[in-house]
Design a protein around this motif. Structure first.
Motif, PDB file in Angstrom:
ATOM      1  N   LEU A   1      -1.236  -8.334   1.332  1.00  0.00           N
ATOM      2  CA  LEU A   1      -0.187  -7.368   1.647  1.00  0.00           C
ATOM      3  C   LEU A   1       1.169  -8.051   1.795  1.00  0.00           C
ATOM      4  O   LEU A   1       2.201  -7.516   1.364  1.00  0.00           O
ATOM      5  CB  LEU A   1      -0.548  -6.610   2.919  1.00  0.00           C
ATOM      6  CG  LEU A   1      -1.791  -5.718   2.834  1.00  0.00           C
ATOM      7  CD1 LEU A   1      -2.119  -5.120   4.201  1.00  0.00           C
ATOM      8  CD2 LEU A   1      -1.606  -4.622   1.793  1.00  0.00           C
ATOM      9  N   VAL A   2       1.189  -9.230   2.414  1.00  0.00           N
ATOM     10  CA  VAL A   2       2.441  -9.980   2.547  1.00  0.00           C
ATOM     11  C   VAL A   2       2.946 -10.393   1.170  1.00  0.00           C
ATOM     12  O   VAL A   2       4.149 -10.294   0.878  1.00  0.00           O
ATOM     13  CB  VAL A   2       2.245 -11.213   3.452  1.00  0.00           C
ATOM     14  CG1 VAL A   2       3.491 -12.101   3.425  1.00  0.00           C
ATOM     15  CG2 VAL A   2       1.949 -10.790   4.883  1.00  0.00           C
ATOM     16  N   ALA A   3       2.027 -10.852   0.313  1.00  0.00           N
ATOM     17  CA  ALA A   3       2.418 -11.236  -1.044  1.00  0.00           C
ATOM     18  C   ALA A   3       2.982 -10.036  -1.799  1.00  0.00           C
ATOM     19  O   ALA A   3       3.977 -10.153  -2.532  1.00  0.00           O
ATOM     20  CB  ALA A   3       1.216 -11.813  -1.793  1.00  0.00           C
TER      21      ALA A   3
ATOM     22  N   GLY B   1       5.540  -6.359 -11.739  1.00  0.00           N
ATOM     23  CA  GLY B   1       4.346  -6.461 -12.571  1.00  0.00           C
ATOM     24  C   GLY B   1       3.149  -7.007 -11.804  1.00  0.00           C
ATOM     25  O   GLY B   1       1.996  -6.792 -12.210  1.00  0.00           O
ATOM     26  N   PHE B   2       3.412  -7.712 -10.696  1.00  0.00           N
ATOM     27  CA  PHE B   2       2.332  -8.220  -9.849  1.00  0.00           C
ATOM     28  C   PHE B   2       1.712  -7.111  -8.996  1.00  0.00           C
ATOM     29  O   PHE B   2       0.604  -7.280  -8.474  1.00  0.00           O
ATOM     30  CB  PHE B   2       2.861  -9.315  -8.915  1.00  0.00           C
ATOM     31  CG  PHE B   2       2.960 -10.673  -9.546  1.00  0.00           C
ATOM     32  CD1 PHE B   2       1.959 -11.618  -9.361  1.00  0.00           C
ATOM     33  CD2 PHE B   2       4.052 -11.015 -10.324  1.00  0.00           C
ATOM     34  CE1 PHE B   2       2.056 -12.883  -9.945  1.00  0.00           C
ATOM     35  CE2 PHE B   2       4.157 -12.274 -10.911  1.00  0.00           C
ATOM     36  CZ  PHE B   2       3.154 -13.206 -10.720  1.00  0.00           C
ATOM     37  N   ALA B   3       2.411  -5.993  -8.838  1.00  0.00           N
ATOM     38  CA  ALA B   3       1.970  -4.952  -7.911  1.00  0.00           C
ATOM     39  C   ALA B   3       0.575  -4.410  -8.223  1.00  0.00           C
ATOM     40  O   ALA B   3      -0.268  -4.323  -7.314  1.00  0.00           O
ATOM     41  CB  ALA B   3       3.002  -3.827  -7.854  1.00  0.00           C
ATOM     42  N   PRO B   4       0.268  -4.009  -9.482  1.00  0.00           N
ATOM     43  CA  PRO B   4      -1.082  -3.478  -9.731  1.00  0.00           C
ATOM     44  C   PRO B   4      -2.193  -4.476  -9.405  1.00  0.00           C
ATOM     45  O   PRO B   4      -3.261  -4.083  -8.928  1.00  0.00           O
ATOM     46  CB  PRO B   4      -1.055  -3.155 -11.239  1.00  0.00           C
ATOM     47  CG  PRO B   4       0.378  -3.010 -11.579  1.00  0.00           C
ATOM     48  CD  PRO B   4       1.103  -3.975 -10.692  1.00  0.00           C
ATOM     49  N   ILE B   5      -1.934  -5.759  -9.646  1.00  0.00           N
ATOM     50  CA  ILE B   5      -2.939  -6.790  -9.359  1.00  0.00           C
ATOM     51  C   ILE B   5      -3.171  -6.892  -7.856  1.00  0.00           C
ATOM     52  O   ILE B   5      -4.312  -6.912  -7.374  1.00  0.00           O
ATOM     53  CB  ILE B   5      -2.485  -8.156  -9.914  1.00  0.00           C
ATOM     54  CG1 ILE B   5      -2.155  -8.046 -11.403  1.00  0.00           C
ATOM     55  CG2 ILE B   5      -3.547  -9.214  -9.642  1.00  0.00           C
ATOM     56  CD1 ILE B   5      -3.293  -7.595 -12.263  1.00  0.00           C
TER      57      ILE B   5
ATOM     58  N   LEU C   1      -6.416  -5.923  -5.170  1.00  0.00           N
ATOM     59  CA  LEU C   1      -7.008  -6.873  -4.222  1.00  0.00           C
ATOM     60  C   LEU C   1      -6.903  -6.408  -2.769  1.00  0.00           C
ATOM     61  O   LEU C   1      -7.513  -7.010  -1.883  1.00  0.00           O
ATOM     62  CB  LEU C   1      -6.321  -8.236  -4.359  1.00  0.00           C
ATOM     63  CG  LEU C   1      -6.491  -8.955  -5.708  1.00  0.00           C
ATOM     64  CD1 LEU C   1      -5.620 -10.207  -5.743  1.00  0.00           C
ATOM     65  CD2 LEU C   1      -7.947  -9.315  -5.945  1.00  0.00           C
ATOM     66  N   SER C   2      -6.158  -5.354  -2.517  1.00  0.00           N
ATOM     67  CA  SER C   2      -5.927  -4.898  -1.141  1.00  0.00           C
ATOM     68  C   SER C   2      -7.203  -4.358  -0.505  1.00  0.00           C
ATOM     69  O   SER C   2      -8.023  -3.709  -1.159  1.00  0.00           O
ATOM     70  CB  SER C   2      -4.841  -3.813  -1.126  1.00  0.00           C
ATOM     71  OG  SER C   2      -4.671  -3.294   0.170  1.00  0.00           O
ATOM     72  N   GLU C   3      -7.343  -4.609   0.795  1.00  0.00           N
ATOM     73  CA  GLU C   3      -8.500  -4.133   1.549  1.00  0.00           C
ATOM     74  C   GLU C   3      -8.258  -2.770   2.191  1.00  0.00           C
ATOM     75  O   GLU C   3      -9.195  -2.178   2.736  1.00  0.00           O
ATOM     76  CB  GLU C   3      -8.860  -5.156   2.645  1.00  0.00           C
ATOM     77  CG  GLU C   3      -9.286  -6.505   2.113  1.00  0.00           C
ATOM     78  CD  GLU C   3      -9.564  -7.513   3.209  1.00  0.00           C
ATOM     79  OE1 GLU C   3     -10.053  -8.616   2.908  1.00  0.00           O
ATOM     80  OE2 GLU C   3      -9.280  -7.196   4.396  1.00  0.00           O
TER      81      GLU C   3
ATOM     82  N   TYR D   1       2.551  -0.806   3.565  1.00  0.00           N
ATOM     83  CA  TYR D   1       2.732  -2.208   3.943  1.00  0.00           C
ATOM     84  C   TYR D   1       3.711  -2.908   3.007  1.00  0.00           C
ATOM     85  O   TYR D   1       4.483  -3.776   3.442  1.00  0.00           O
ATOM     86  CB  TYR D   1       1.381  -2.943   3.913  1.00  0.00           C
ATOM     87  CG  TYR D   1       0.545  -2.745   5.151  1.00  0.00           C
ATOM     88  CD1 TYR D   1       0.951  -3.262   6.377  1.00  0.00           C
ATOM     89  CD2 TYR D   1      -0.666  -2.052   5.096  1.00  0.00           C
ATOM     90  CE1 TYR D   1       0.177  -3.101   7.522  1.00  0.00           C
ATOM     91  CE2 TYR D   1      -1.441  -1.881   6.232  1.00  0.00           C
ATOM     92  CZ  TYR D   1      -1.017  -2.403   7.439  1.00  0.00           C
ATOM     93  OH  TYR D   1      -1.778  -2.239   8.576  1.00  0.00           O
ATOM     94  N   ARG D   2       3.669  -2.557   1.738  1.00  0.00           N
ATOM     95  CA  ARG D   2       4.602  -3.162   0.773  1.00  0.00           C
ATOM     96  C   ARG D   2       6.042  -2.994   1.233  1.00  0.00           C
ATOM     97  O   ARG D   2       6.849  -3.927   1.119  1.00  0.00           O
ATOM     98  CB  ARG D   2       4.397  -2.516  -0.598  1.00  0.00           C
ATOM     99  CG  ARG D   2       5.496  -2.854  -1.599  1.00  0.00           C
ATOM    100  CD  ARG D   2       5.237  -2.221  -2.950  1.00  0.00           C
ATOM    101  NE  ARG D   2       6.399  -2.319  -3.825  1.00  0.00           N
ATOM    102  CZ  ARG D   2       6.403  -2.005  -5.115  1.00  0.00           C
ATOM    103  NH1 ARG D   2       5.296  -1.567  -5.690  1.00  0.00           N
ATOM    104  NH2 ARG D   2       7.511  -2.125  -5.833  1.00  0.00           N
TER     105      ARG D   2
END
Length: 292
Positions: free
Chosen positions: A217-219, A24-28, A32-34, A43-44
């Motif tokens: 990306l790490v998160a 569920g955190f993925a869309p957020i 925010l990804s650059e 990267y995920r």
């Protein structure tokens, strides 16, 4: 046989719900990804590999058998296609449309289980599916758009659901023989490689420009892939695939709450009702029967 009898306790069900929270955190984090959407998905998966490798070193040798090449490629390809097509659909339709249609995966899981293995769901379980999908519709109703110009993007959103259903069905079969970490690592490796090719071919920006961009990306890799997908893969060895796919509709509820908390996106009455209906449907599905 009921889900409770098949699950061997509440542990796998709790793991499944925690996994849904993780993804569920993925869309957020994607927002925010650059970097570009395909590069973000790449990267995920690839940044999760070191964590999976360390995890694998703690497993006994008998638990780290490598999946066969075909099974490995199929699961990784399905997951790569799921992420790539979903990100593409977001660019061609509204986020609400893309999210809603991508979450139709339970229908295709039930259909695939019937066509491939002859498994059928009970009427009560199918009723729970309808209830959860109704809740998901209400959850995104404020920004849902019905317009001919979004037709292609909507079709891609629905195709995303097909690919995710294929991923869940293939992973469920892999988990019969292989441990969670083996399936997680090799699926991420194959899927990440395919997404890298897609990112290069579509001209995505590949590298973040700031430290914050790298941390996002790490998160994404740790929260949504290492924790989220691993918990889901673990649960798929203990719970029916159709029920698991239905329970993952907790994801848009989590994403909506996070968007409200982090981005101040409004949550109206109907969105709240939709979220409650999704939760009610999952509880009802937990109490009924479904195919493995």
């Amino acid at each position: 046989m009921s889900i409770k009898q098949m699950s061997g306790g509440a542990g796998p069900f709790i793991a499944l719900l925690c996994g849904a929270v993780g993804i569920g955190f993925a869309p957020i984090l994607v927002r925010l990804s650059e970097v570009g959407p395909s590069a973000t998905a790449c990267y995920r998966l690839l940044l999760a590999l070191p964590f999976f490798w360390v995890w694998m070193q703690t497993e006994s040798s008998e638990n780290v058998k490598r999946p066969t090449g075909l099974a490995l490629v199929i699961s990784g390809a399905f997951f790569a296609a799921d992420l790539a097509v979903w990100h593409w659909s977001i660019q061609l339709t509204s986020v609400a449309n893309a999210t809603l249609l991508a979450n139709f995966a339970p229908i295709f899981v039930v259909l695939g289980s019937w066509l491939i293995w002859g498994q059928r769901c009970s009427r009560s379980f199918f009723g729970a599916v309808i209830l959860v999908l109704l809740g998901a519709c209400l959850l995104v109703s404020a920004s849902l758009k019905l317009d001919a110009q979004y037709l292609w993007g909507d079709a891609l959103g629905l195709l995303t659901a097909v690919f995710y259903a294929g991923y869940m069905l293939s992973v469920a079969r892999l988990r019969v023989q292989f441990s969670t970490v083996v399936v997680s690592l090799w699926t991420s490796l194959v899927g990440g490689g395919l997404l890298l090719l897609i990112a290069l071919m579509t001209g995505d920006q590949i590298f973040p420009t700031t430290l914050q961009g790298w941390l996002v990306l790490v998160a994404l890799a740790v929260i949504s892939q290492v924790l989220g997908q691993s918990l889901i893969i673990y649960a798929l060895a203990h719970l029916p695939t159709a029920f698991s796919s239905l329970s993952l509709l907790l994801q848009p509820v989590v994403a909506a709450l996070l968007a409200w908390a982090l981005f101040k996106e409004a949550l109206g009455l109907w969105q709240g009702v939709g979220g409650m209906i999704v939760l009610l449907g999952i509880v009802l599905a937990r109490r009924t029967e479904s195919p493995a």
